[in-house]
Design a protein around this motif. Sequence first.
Motif, mmCIF file in Angstrom:
data_model
loop_
_atom_site.group_PDB
_atom_site.id
_atom_site.type_symbol
_atom_site.label_atom_id
_atom_site.label_comp_id
_atom_site.label_asym_id
_atom_site.label_seq_id
_atom_site.Cartn_x
_atom_site.Cartn_y
_atom_site.Cartn_z
ATOM 1 N N ILE A 94 40.858 -55.349 10.755
ATOM 2 C CA ILE A 94 41.342 -53.979 11.120
ATOM 3 C C ILE A 94 41.679 -53.191 9.799
ATOM 4 C CG2 ILE A 94 42.372 -52.366 12.541
ATOM 5 C CD1 ILE A 94 40.405 -54.380 14.001
ATOM 6 N N THR A 205 39.430 -45.556 14.657
ATOM 7 C CA THR A 205 37.853 -45.526 14.670
ATOM 8 C C THR A 205 37.441 -46.632 14.375
ATOM 9 O OG1 THR A 205 36.097 -44.347 13.734
ATOM 10 C CG2 THR A 205 37.872 -44.808 12.277
ATOM 11 N N ASP A 206 36.264 -46.822 14.945
ATOM 12 C CA ASP A 206 35.192 -47.966 14.913
ATOM 13 C C ASP A 206 34.381 -47.785 13.938
ATOM 14 O OD1 ASP A 206 33.795 -46.529 16.440
ATOM 15 O OD2 ASP A 206 33.728 -47.895 18.625
ATOM 16 N N TYR A 210 36.188 -42.316 17.979
ATOM 17 C CA TYR A 210 37.534 -42.351 17.436
ATOM 18 C C TYR A 210 38.477 -42.187 18.500
ATOM 19 C CZ TYR A 210 36.942 -37.509 17.785
ATOM 20 O OH TYR A 210 36.628 -36.169 18.277
ATOM 21 N N LYS A 271 36.510 -49.250 9.840
ATOM 22 C CA LYS A 271 37.096 -49.780 10.958
ATOM 23 C C LYS A 271 38.387 -49.924 10.867
ATOM 24 C CE LYS A 271 33.272 -52.368 12.753
ATOM 25 N NZ LYS A 271 33.190 -52.213 14.238
ATOM 26 N N VAL A 317 38.010 -51.417 18.432
ATOM 27 C CA VAL A 317 37.791 -51.338 16.797
ATOM 28 C C VAL A 317 36.736 -52.429 16.363
ATOM 29 C CG1 VAL A 317 38.176 -50.934 14.402
ATOM 30 C CG2 VAL A 317 39.645 -49.988 16.421
ATOM 31 N N GLU A 319 34.975 -54.714 17.829
ATOM 32 C CA GLU A 319 33.660 -54.942 18.621
ATOM 33 C C GLU A 319 32.651 -53.688 18.601
ATOM 34 O OE1 GLU A 319 35.001 -56.242 22.436
ATOM 35 O OE2 GLU A 319 35.843 -58.061 21.636
ATOM 36 N N GLY A 320 33.200 -52.464 18.113
ATOM 37 C CA GLY A 320 32.560 -51.352 18.257
ATOM 38 C C GLY A 320 32.292 -50.380 19.533
ATOM 39 N N LEU A 322 35.149 -48.919 20.984
ATOM 40 C CA LEU A 322 36.362 -48.075 21.247
ATOM 41 C C LEU A 322 36.502 -46.982 22.163
ATOM 42 C CD1 LEU A 322 39.469 -47.825 20.107
ATOM 43 C CD2 LEU A 322 38.331 -46.363 18.325
#
Length: 424
Positions: A94, A205-206, A210, A271, A317, A319-320, A322
């Motif tokens: 992260i 944000t991923d 966001y 990320k 975040v 794993e995309g 969010l």
Amino acid sequence: MNILLIGSGGRESAFAWKLSQSPKCNQLFIAPGNAGTTQYGTNVDLKVTDFEGIKAFVLANGIDMILVGPEEPLVKGIHDFFLNDEGLKKVPVIGPQQYGAQLEGSKDFSKQFMQRHHIPTAASRTFTRDTLQDGLSYLATAGLPIVLKADGLAAGKGVLICLTLQEAQQELVEMLTEAKFGDASSKVVVEQFLQGIELSVFVLTDGNTYKILPEAKDYKRIGEGDTGLNTGGMGSVSPVPFADAAFMQKVEQTIVIPTVEGLKQEGIPYKGFIFIGLMNCAGEPYVIEYNCRMGDPETESVMPRIESDFMDLLQGVAEGNLHEKELKISDKIAATVVCVAGGYPGEYLKNKVISGLENVRGSIAFHAGTSQQGDDVITNGGRVLAITSLQDNMFDALQQATLDASRIYYDGKYFRKDIGFDLI
């Protein structure tokens, strides 16, 4: 999940406090941590830029996620180091990759990014040693006061507000030809001075979607009434009364969305956190700077207001996804008062025994510059402790944090007693 948190300051203490409350957090390690982070996890004696040492620890301890607190390892490429290693690339980090971290690592990069994406910011030009004469000529035509910023990381000291032309030209010469801030000032951004009131907005944000975290306002000057030398931050409050729904909608539409979309358009994977330092100029938000991590001491005011599972947000975040996660924010007011070492922000006292921590009643004592020496907690930094109180109103939060700060003792202790008074 087993988490490794990188860093040792008040920000990392607040992260550790919050992460330790998550049912998803199995083991929490903090590298290197401080005397206070041991309440929430296990400290690991590793430097934040010792990537090989961090790798060995991650592999030996089954670490499932890395949360990077400070900017230095991000700007030096810790995320890229993980992605480029067969044994590490499945462990999510992260914090942005090195190219994205230039939003903080290079003032010139961030200004050009803002200009490309029409994000409101002060007019500026960048100069190097080779273009020094152009810079001196430019200063002669620019309005006063004028802001000079070292391009690179300068430990929070690379920004100068010059009130006269003579001062501005002298400082530009010193920065570019005498390396006043080392390599950080090999380029200097000369920027229009913005008149207004500052605040910090934090975005998680991923890289695609966001969440806007609670905003905060911090207090940089050492002296009461915002006087004296600049520091890393003497206190903070969240929320910020003047950042009402209408203002925050402007921030989201003109700054947050263009920033996240701009990163996507330029193919910059990101990320982590985007800290947006803003100036409220008569109700209009302008970006002063980006940071690629959370602020300190703002994190100590922001984290207590997040009621949802912080670990769950970080997983979103990684794993995309969010956008699927819940962010619940308390309506209460958080106030943070920072206790510093005698002499700070200049040469400061160290290794002073701290007593009275057990007397803190209505606040959380986040450790910043502390270490353990036998049974004693001792001072080990300029900013020693961040005392945060969460209350129903601003006055009570400020009063309680100030009261609890006064209950702690160490030789040379100093704190401001007027944090947040301008907002009441």
